[in-house]
Design an enzyme around this catalytic site. Structure first.
Site, PDB file in Angstrom:
ATOM      1  N   GLY A 106     -14.215  -9.724 -23.396  1.00 46.87           N
ATOM      2  CA  GLY A 106     -14.042 -11.154 -23.149  1.00 46.87           C
ATOM      3  C   GLY A 106     -14.445 -11.526 -21.747  1.00 46.87           C
ATOM      4  CG  ASN A 107     -16.052 -14.985 -20.745  1.00 49.59           C
ATOM      5  OD1 ASN A 107     -15.407 -16.006 -20.564  1.00 49.59           O
ATOM      6  ND2 ASN A 107     -16.937 -14.865 -21.732  1.00 49.59           N
ATOM      7  CG  ASP A 108     -11.935 -13.845 -15.762  1.00 49.92           C
ATOM      8  OD1 ASP A 108     -11.142 -13.255 -16.510  1.00 49.92           O
ATOM      9  OD2 ASP A 108     -12.366 -13.357 -14.696  1.00 49.92           O
ATOM     10  CB  SER A 109     -14.680 -19.060 -19.971  1.00 52.72           C
ATOM     11  OG  SER A 109     -14.683 -20.414 -20.348  1.00 52.72           O
TER      12      SER A 109
END
Ligand code: C5P
Length: 268
Positions: free
Chosen positions: A80-83
């Site tokens: 995943g990512n931090d968005s």
């Protein structure tokens, strides 16, 4: 809120032509979590603006993506990512406040105005399908989501275990479709806005994306530790073909979203 008397009173108000902003879900004074909290002030402000301000997007269909995608590795893990989805949701709400019918394809559930139809997805593949299904009828498309560039080639059916004697795990990844570039190649009448989250060479990288992806606008924002992702403010530069870059001062994401929507509406 769910109480029959409350529901009947709300219905009566609506029948009388009163516009009702539904309450948000959250922890209530009664000591439990339910629908009944006062919505965020930003949402109330936009709701009021919807019925007071000029509506440059009245009658238009707007399609927005928000949040970071999750690419499954096994039943309990993903890439995943931090968005946070804050910018995309702010754009969807700003478009609704400007009078548009909005479809929001999001990986995060944040409060939206009644004119926003939210579709929840998790992976890049699901986001791709939901965006393309709604693309033809859209007048304005804003790809604010942070879409993973790669996904695991296969998803393990069982939780991956440590192997004794092997201290490395090798994941085989395959590239995801680039949703924005695909829409850029297909577009007929749609005004297409993308984002460029960059850690370096902000304007040069974003300018290259504007051309490569066939977008009408790229919103470039610096990202990194404590910047851009999951914050409430953003410092963006707006790029459009044949126009000088427009560097905006740091502002609340809700304000940046309104500017993006206003500029897009003026160009449509
Ligand atoms: O190439 P990069 O990921 O930096 O481009 C960012 C823009 O492209 C964003 O608008 C993002 O939503 C979109 N994008 C996409 N599909 C991908 C990767 C990015 O639509 N697979």
């Amino acid at each position: 809120m769910a109480n029959a008397a409350t529901q009947s009173n709300v219905r009566r108000l609506k029948d009388m032509g009163v516009r009702v902003l539904p309450p948000a879900e959250g922890f209530l004074a009664e000591g439990y979590t339910a629908v009944g909290r006062m919505p965020d002030l930003d949402v109330i402000q936009l709701f009021v603006d919807t019925y007071q301000a000029k509506q440059p997007l009245a009658g238009k269909q707007v399609l927005v993506s928000a949040g970071g995608t999750q690419e499954r590795i096994d039943p309990v893990r993903y890439i995943g990512n931090d968005s946070s989805g804050k910018m995309g949701t702010a754009v969807a709400n700003a478009a609704a406040a400007a009078g548009a019918d909005v479809t929001l394809v999001a990986t995060k559930m944040l409060p939206v105005l009644p004119a926003v139809d939210a579709v929840y997805v998790t992976s890049a593949a699901e986001m791709h399908d939901a965006m393309l299904a709604n693309f033809e009828g859209a007048d304005l498309v804003v790809m604010a989501a942070a879409v993973a560039d790669f996904r695991p080639t296969t998803v393990s059916g069982n939780k991956i275990k440590k192997q004794s004697g092997d201290d490395a795990l090798h994941l085989d990844l395959v590239q995801n479709p680039d949703i924005l570039a695909e829409m850029g190649a297909q577009k007929s009448h749609q005004y297409l806005v993308g984002f460029a989250a960059e850690t370096n060479d902000l304007v040069a990288n974003a300018q290259a994306k504007l051309e490569r992806k066939g977008a009408d606008m790229i919103v470039a924002n610096p990202v990194g530790y404590g910047q851009g992702f999951n914050t409430d403010t953003d410092t963006v530069t707006i790029l459009r073909p044949d126009q000088a870059p427009l560097a905006l001062d740091e502002a609340a994401k809700t304000e940046v979203a309104s500017t993006i929507v206003r500029l897009a509406a003026m160009a449509m």
